[in-house]
Design a protein around this motif. Sequence first.
Motif, short mmCIF file in Angstrom:
data_model
loop_
_atom_site.label_atom_id
_atom_site.label_comp_id
_atom_site.label_asym_id
_atom_site.label_seq_id
_atom_site.Cartn_x
_atom_site.Cartn_y
_atom_site.Cartn_z
N LYS A 282 0.81 -1.21 0.00
CA LYS A 282 0.00 0.00 0.00
C LYS A 282 0.85 1.26 0.00
CE LYS A 282 -4.51 -1.48 1.37
NZ LYS A 282 -5.73 -1.09 2.09
N HIS A 283 2.18 1.08 0.04
CA HIS A 283 3.07 2.23 -0.06
C HIS A 283 3.21 2.70 -1.51
CE1 HIS A 283 4.67 2.22 4.16
NE2 HIS A 283 4.16 1.00 4.11
N ILE A 284 2.70 1.89 -2.44
CA ILE A 284 2.64 2.29 -3.85
C ILE A 284 1.24 2.82 -4.12
CG2 ILE A 284 2.85 1.49 -6.24
CD1 ILE A 284 5.48 1.39 -4.73
N GLN A 285 1.12 3.90 -4.86
CA GLN A 285 -0.18 4.54 -5.08
C GLN A 285 -1.07 3.78 -6.05
OE1 GLN A 285 -1.30 7.20 -3.26
NE2 GLN A 285 0.60 6.71 -2.14
N ALA A 286 -0.50 2.93 -6.88
CA ALA A 286 -1.29 2.18 -7.84
C ALA A 286 -2.28 1.27 -7.13
CB ALA A 286 -0.37 1.36 -8.74
N THR A 287 -3.39 0.97 -7.79
CA THR A 287 -4.43 0.12 -7.18
C THR A 287 -4.70 -1.14 -7.99
OG1 THR A 287 -6.16 1.36 -8.33
CG2 THR A 287 -5.58 2.08 -6.08
N GLY B 81 14.47 -1.76 -12.85
CA GLY B 81 15.38 -2.30 -11.86
C GLY B 81 15.30 -1.68 -10.49
N GLN B 82 14.48 -0.63 -10.33
CA GLN B 82 14.41 0.06 -9.04
C GLN B 82 13.30 -0.47 -8.13
OE1 GLN B 82 14.48 4.41 -9.42
NE2 GLN B 82 15.35 4.18 -11.47
N VAL B 83 12.34 -1.16 -8.69
CA VAL B 83 11.22 -1.69 -7.91
C VAL B 83 11.53 -3.12 -7.50
CG1 VAL B 83 8.77 -2.34 -7.97
CG2 VAL B 83 9.54 -0.17 -9.02
N ASN B 84 11.38 -3.42 -6.22
CA ASN B 84 11.68 -4.74 -5.68
C ASN B 84 10.45 -5.62 -5.60
OD1 ASN B 84 14.34 -3.92 -5.26
ND2 ASN B 84 13.94 -3.29 -3.14
N GLY C 21 6.54 -1.87 3.08
CA GLY C 21 6.91 -1.11 1.89
C GLY C 21 8.33 -1.30 1.42
N HIS C 22 9.06 -2.26 2.01
CA HIS C 22 10.44 -2.51 1.59
C HIS C 22 10.48 -3.24 0.24
CE1 HIS C 22 11.59 -0.96 5.40
NE2 HIS C 22 11.15 -2.00 6.10
N ILE C 23 9.43 -4.00 -0.04
CA ILE C 23 9.24 -4.56 -1.38
C ILE C 23 7.86 -4.09 -1.85
CG2 ILE C 23 10.75 -6.56 -1.09
CD1 ILE C 23 8.28 -8.24 -0.51
N SER C 24 7.67 -4.06 -3.16
CA SER C 24 6.44 -3.46 -3.70
C SER C 24 5.38 -4.47 -4.08
CB SER C 24 6.79 -2.62 -4.94
OG SER C 24 7.66 -1.57 -4.59
N ILE C 25 5.78 -5.69 -4.43
CA ILE C 25 4.82 -6.66 -4.96
C ILE C 25 5.37 -8.06 -4.77
CG2 ILE C 25 5.83 -6.54 -7.29
CD1 ILE C 25 2.96 -6.79 -8.42
N MET C 26 4.50 -9.04 -4.68
CA MET C 26 4.92 -10.43 -4.59
C MET C 26 3.76 -11.35 -4.92
SD MET C 26 5.21 -11.07 -0.43
CE MET C 26 5.38 -12.86 -0.53
N PHE C 27 4.10 -12.55 -5.32
CA PHE C 27 3.14 -13.63 -5.50
C PHE C 27 3.20 -14.55 -4.29
CE2 PHE C 27 3.18 -13.37 -10.33
CZ PHE C 27 1.79 -13.29 -10.48
N ASP C 28 2.09 -15.09 -3.88
CA ASP C 28 2.06 -16.22 -2.96
C ASP C 28 0.64 -16.78 -2.98
OD1 ASP C 28 2.63 -17.98 -0.50
OD2 ASP C 28 4.51 -16.90 -0.78
N THR C 29 0.35 -17.71 -2.07
CA THR C 29 -0.96 -18.36 -2.08
C THR C 29 -2.00 -17.54 -1.34
OG1 THR C 29 -0.43 -19.60 -0.07
CG2 THR C 29 0.11 -20.64 -2.18
N ILE C 30 -3.25 -17.85 -1.60
CA ILE C 30 -4.36 -17.18 -0.93
C ILE C 30 -4.25 -17.35 0.58
CG2 ILE C 30 -6.87 -17.23 -0.61
CD1 ILE C 30 -7.04 -18.08 -3.57
N SER C 31 -3.91 -18.57 1.02
CA SER C 31 -3.84 -18.82 2.46
C SER C 31 -2.76 -17.96 3.13
CB SER C 31 -3.57 -20.31 2.73
OG SER C 31 -2.36 -20.72 2.11
N SER C 32 -1.68 -17.67 2.42
CA SER C 32 -0.61 -16.85 2.97
C SER C 32 -1.04 -15.39 3.13
CB SER C 32 0.63 -16.90 2.08
OG SER C 32 1.16 -18.21 2.02
N PHE C 33 -1.92 -14.93 2.24
CA PHE C 33 -2.31 -13.52 2.21
C PHE C 33 -3.64 -13.23 2.91
CE2 PHE C 33 0.12 -13.04 -2.04
CZ PHE C 33 1.25 -12.60 -1.39
#
Length: 329
Positions: A137-142, A156-159, A202-214
Amino acid sequence: MQVNKIRLTRRAALTVAAGLAAPAVAQAQSFPSKPLRIIVPYTPGGTTDIATRLIAEPLGRALGQPVIVENRAGANSIVGAGAAATSPADGYTLVTVLPAHAANATLQAGKLPFDVINSFSPVSLMVTSPLVAAGSKHIQATTLRGYLDYAKERPGQVNFGSSGIGATAHLAMEQLAILTGVRMTHVPYRGTQPALQDLMAGHISIMFDTISSFRAQFEAETIRPLAIATAARSSFMPNLPTVGEAAGIAPFDASTWCMLLAPARTPQPIVDRLSEEVGKIVREPAMTRRLEEIGFVVEGRTPAATGQFLAEEVQRWGNVIRTANITVD
């Protein structure tokens, strides 16, 4: 005279074949006569461990023998899978593997003490669990498209984070980056939870994982659900767009999974029996509901279908690893 020799040769060959098959048939008929073990090549409490333990108890009841779950973690599943590969091929030792097993064929090429495919007899693809993209949520995009555009403007700047190098969550994001022409920096973690903490911070911007993890963080609205990596919208989160829809690309399908393997040359009647029992267990209505509550999709595939799926996963993730030049060094 020549015809008689040919007949004798064929008869001898059939006799030898029957003699070789007889012990395997007898072995299968007496199976099981002692407890079984399923090796989980990870620490207790993770996705693989949970799925295996849910299935182990009813499998033991169906077979009339205890099924013991043994955790043997180490080297991104290599230690546990290696122990299974070198066990007697009698059906009493099995191993549950994740997509890391398929990725290791390329990531660890020439270094593995076994062959990812040929050292095992496929038993059953038990369950899958589709990946979900979540954003900080530290990124303004939705939307996922918004996150990708944000990253594209900052090469290369977005983690992005994952539970580790070679995890499906890592490789799926690399594949998405390849398909969309976005260049991001991978930050590997020792498991999902520390990555998730950094996503919230906000140290990383995006990630994949499972529904149960999130799920808990989605409900608390501390991270943003962006898309699900299924070909069509999922009953788990019907209002969440697919990655293909959200990113404007062809259907994009990526899941983690739990697959049961036996050592190579385990008698096929034993493999078939185990696969059949696992299929019955995961499709039993109460078990199906329990697995779906956790975020699993019930599979229970046949040995042949499981083997084909594993070969396809080895090829798919191998292509991604080579294209993205991923190494574990």
